[in-house]
Design an enzyme around this catalytic site. Structure first.
Site, PDB file in Angstrom:
ATOM      1  N   GLU A   1       3.651  19.759  25.488  1.00  0.00           N
ATOM      2  CA  GLU A   1       4.050  21.127  25.780  1.00  0.00           C
ATOM      3  C   GLU A   1       3.314  21.662  27.003  1.00  0.00           C
ATOM      4  O   GLU A   1       2.086  21.610  27.072  1.00  0.00           O
ATOM      5  CB  GLU A   1       3.772  22.056  24.589  1.00  0.00           C
TER       6      GLU A   1
ATOM      7  N   HIS B   1       5.263  28.226  15.364  1.00  0.00           N
ATOM      8  CA  HIS B   1       6.508  27.657  14.837  1.00  0.00           C
ATOM      9  C   HIS B   1       6.347  26.147  14.642  1.00  0.00           C
ATOM     10  O   HIS B   1       5.273  25.595  14.831  1.00  0.00           O
ATOM     11  CB  HIS B   1       7.645  27.926  15.825  1.00  0.00           C
TER      12      HIS B   1
ATOM     13  N   LYS C   1       2.889  31.010  19.244  1.00  0.00           N
ATOM     14  CA  LYS C   1       3.680  29.950  19.864  1.00  0.00           C
ATOM     15  C   LYS C   1       5.012  29.888  19.140  1.00  0.00           C
ATOM     16  O   LYS C   1       5.041  29.643  17.942  1.00  0.00           O
ATOM     17  CB  LYS C   1       2.991  28.585  19.716  1.00  0.00           C
TER      18      LYS C   1
ATOM     19  N   GLU D   1      -4.448  22.797  23.584  1.00  0.00           N
ATOM     20  CA  GLU D   1      -4.295  22.490  22.154  1.00  0.00           C
ATOM     21  C   GLU D   1      -4.248  20.984  21.943  1.00  0.00           C
ATOM     22  O   GLU D   1      -3.577  20.271  22.707  1.00  0.00           O
ATOM     23  CB  GLU D   1      -3.003  23.138  21.645  1.00  0.00           C
TER      24      GLU D   1
ATOM     25  N   GLU E   1      12.116  22.408  21.609  1.00  0.00           N
ATOM     26  CA  GLU E   1      11.587  23.768  21.564  1.00  0.00           C
ATOM     27  C   GLU E   1      12.126  24.653  22.680  1.00  0.00           C
ATOM     28  O   GLU E   1      11.587  25.713  22.975  1.00  0.00           O
ATOM     29  CB  GLU E   1      10.060  23.739  21.568  1.00  0.00           C
TER      30      GLU E   1
ATOM     31  N   SER F   1       6.087  16.220  15.547  1.00  0.00           N
ATOM     32  CA  SER F   1       4.738  15.738  15.837  1.00  0.00           C
ATOM     33  C   SER F   1       3.829  16.279  14.736  1.00  0.00           C
ATOM     34  O   SER F   1       3.315  17.381  14.814  1.00  0.00           O
ATOM     35  CB  SER F   1       4.293  16.259  17.209  1.00  0.00           C
TER      36      SER F   1
ATOM     37  N   ASP G   1      -0.356  21.803  25.500  1.00  0.00           N
ATOM     38  CA  ASP G   1      -0.504  21.108  24.218  1.00  0.00           C
ATOM     39  C   ASP G   1      -0.182  19.644  24.444  1.00  0.00           C
ATOM     40  O   ASP G   1       0.969  19.226  24.310  1.00  0.00           O
ATOM     41  CB  ASP G   1       0.422  21.694  23.147  1.00  0.00           C
TER      42      ASP G   1
ATOM     43  N   ASP H   1      -4.925  21.757  16.231  1.00  0.00           N
ATOM     44  CA  ASP H   1      -3.688  21.754  15.438  1.00  0.00           C
ATOM     45  C   ASP H   1      -3.754  20.586  14.469  1.00  0.00           C
ATOM     46  O   ASP H   1      -4.126  20.745  13.309  1.00  0.00           O
ATOM     47  CB  ASP H   1      -2.478  21.661  16.352  1.00  0.00           C
TER      48      ASP H   1
ATOM     49  N   HIS I   1       8.974  15.860  21.733  1.00  0.00           N
ATOM     50  CA  HIS I   1       9.959  16.940  21.800  1.00  0.00           C
ATOM     51  C   HIS I   1      11.013  16.689  22.870  1.00  0.00           C
ATOM     52  O   HIS I   1      11.855  17.543  23.129  1.00  0.00           O
ATOM     53  CB  HIS I   1       9.268  18.277  22.081  1.00  0.00           C
TER      54      HIS I   1
ATOM     55  N   LYS J   1       0.028  26.888  11.153  1.00  0.00           N
ATOM     56  CA  LYS J   1       1.403  26.517  10.797  1.00  0.00           C
ATOM     57  C   LYS J   1       1.532  26.579   9.281  1.00  0.00           C
ATOM     58  O   LYS J   1       0.856  25.825   8.575  1.00  0.00           O
ATOM     59  CB  LYS J   1       1.728  25.109  11.296  1.00  0.00           C
TER      60      LYS J   1
END
Length: 435
Positions: A166, A372, A395, A292, A207, A44, A245, A319, A157, A344
């Protein structure tokens, strides 16, 4: 004093946690010290991120090979850096930026540049006999992060799970990092038992969080996690809170007007205001400390409304909105949008630029969360970096899959090394959160 002159720099293809190629870089210094870094990869990804070079050869690794990036390290970067001092991080990264010469790292590739930047830092740390967190952060590096553990995966994910990406647990009420990890592990296994009892799948996503099919809506994961927290013997909000998230850029449809947010699982199309209202309602019912990417990466007006509505009570993390880029962070700060930045390293491409983004966030009163990527490796650099810069939040996935657990294990090792000097911020990492 050790001689930290670069004698050899080379790159190679390795595999990430999805079995796709990524870049690894090795550096050899004049005193015999070595450093290695492996670069993660996102699924993503924001439109404004630095470019990750892929080869596009359809007959090889489904077009995802990174031989071009490897070649850029070996043929373009290495000749310029051999003879330079690996301990001069700013100079190393400046050379990388000048060699690339583009705003988005599209010439050399952020994956090539970041691998070199981090390998040099690791090599220099090894040369002086210091752990990376101490080398980068000095004697005041002592804050262990509060982890955001992605125990239920959706969006890109997972397959056929929630629309939102998430659902995380945040053990903010525990006294130490190691105790936070224990609590997270116990909740993770309690959630597995609950899903199994309901006849739902317990396979995991990218994840390491569960990715069950058959969810009724995008709120059900929160309800399931609350049950798991209680089943494990903890109190929601007091011991363990919730972070989300949604990665809403992935379900935003910009066509026509201001665009809409399409929740396929619920067969609903929401405006930004309607989605914000949903978050606000969830915040009333559940102990949510952080959201997020609650809105899309270029929905600046929506973000302004979100911040006005929830910014006093919830950490709002950008993000895709900020992509670890100082110019976008400055725009957000000037418009009073969001109150935290996700960090990131591969979004921006060098260690120096990453640190600059964190420093800008902190000067502006914004929190920063080291993160991550969904395509990870066994490289644990972010564990050292979060302690080096005392950011207080990380995270790095769920409590399964070794590429995620490696970061937690490294942080517990650092906590043991620091002994009484170690600090775990707990609730202090979320000053806006009130029960």
């Amino acid at each position: 004093m050790p001689d930290t002159t670069i004698e050899l720099l080379r790159a190679r293809e390795v595999l990430d946690s999805r079995g796709d190629p990524t870049v690894a870089v090795d550096v050899l210094l004049a005193d015999g010290s070595r450093g290695t870094a492996m670069v993660p990869s996102g699924a993503s990804t924001g439109a404004h991120e630095a470019v990750e070079l892929r080869d596009g050869e359809k007959g090889r690794y489904r077009g995802k090979g990174v031989r071009t990036a490897v070649g850029n390290v070996d043929d373009i970067i290495a000749p310029e850096l051999i003879g330079e001092d690996a301990a001069d991080q700013s100079a190393i990264d400046k050379i990388l930026l000048e060699l690339d010469g583009t705003e988005n790292k599209s010439k050399l590739g952020a994956n090539a540049m970041l691998g070199v930047s981090l390998a040099c830092a690791r090599g220099a740390a090894n040369a002086v006999g210091l752990p990376l967190y101490r080398y980068l952060g000095g004697p005041l590096a002592r804050t262990l992060p509060v982890p955001m553990m992605n125990v239920l995966n959706g969006g890109k994910h997972a397959t056929d799970s929630a629309d939102m990406q998430e659902y995380m647990i945040v053990p903010l009420g525990r006294p130490t990092f190691s105790e936070a990890i224990r609590a997270g592990s116990e909740v993770f296994h309690a959630l597995k038992d609950i899903l199994h009892a309901k006849g739902m799948g317990t396979g995991v996503g990218d994840e390491g969080g569960f990715a069950p099919a058959g969810l009724k809506d995008n709120e059900e994961p929160i309800r399931l996690i609350i049950q798991a927290i209680e089943k494990a013997g903890y109190k929601p909000g007091d011991d363990i809170a919730i972070a989300l998230d949604p990665a809403s850029t992935e379900f935003f449809r910009p066509a026509g007007g201001d665009g809409t947010y399409e929740l396929a699982r619920e067969r609903r199309s929401l405006t930004a205001s309607e989605l914000i209202a949903q978050y606000a309602e969830w915040r009333k019912r559940y102990a949510i400390v952080s959201i997020e990417d609650g809105l899309a990466e270029d929905d600046w007006d929506g973000w302004a409304e979100l911040t006005k509505t929830l910014g006093d009570s919830v950490q709002l993390v950008g993000d895709d909105l900020f992509v670890t880029n100082v110019e976008r962070i400055r725009r957000g700060v000037s418009a009073n949008i969001a109150n935290a930045v996700l960090i990131k390293l591969n979004q921006i491409g060098t260690l120096s630029e990453t640190i600059e983004a964190i420093e800008l966030a902190h000067r502006s009163g914004y929190a920063s969360v080291i993160s991550h990527r969904s395509g990870e490796t066994e490289d644990t650099t972010i564990a050292d970096l979060v302690v080096a810069l005392n950011t207080g939040q990380i995270k790095t996935g769920s409590l399964s899959r070794s590429e995620r657990v490696a970061k937690y294990n490294r942080l517990m090792e650092i906590e043991m090394e620091l002994q009484d000097a170690a600090r775990y911020p707990g609730r202090d990492a979320y000053p806006r959160f009130r029960r």
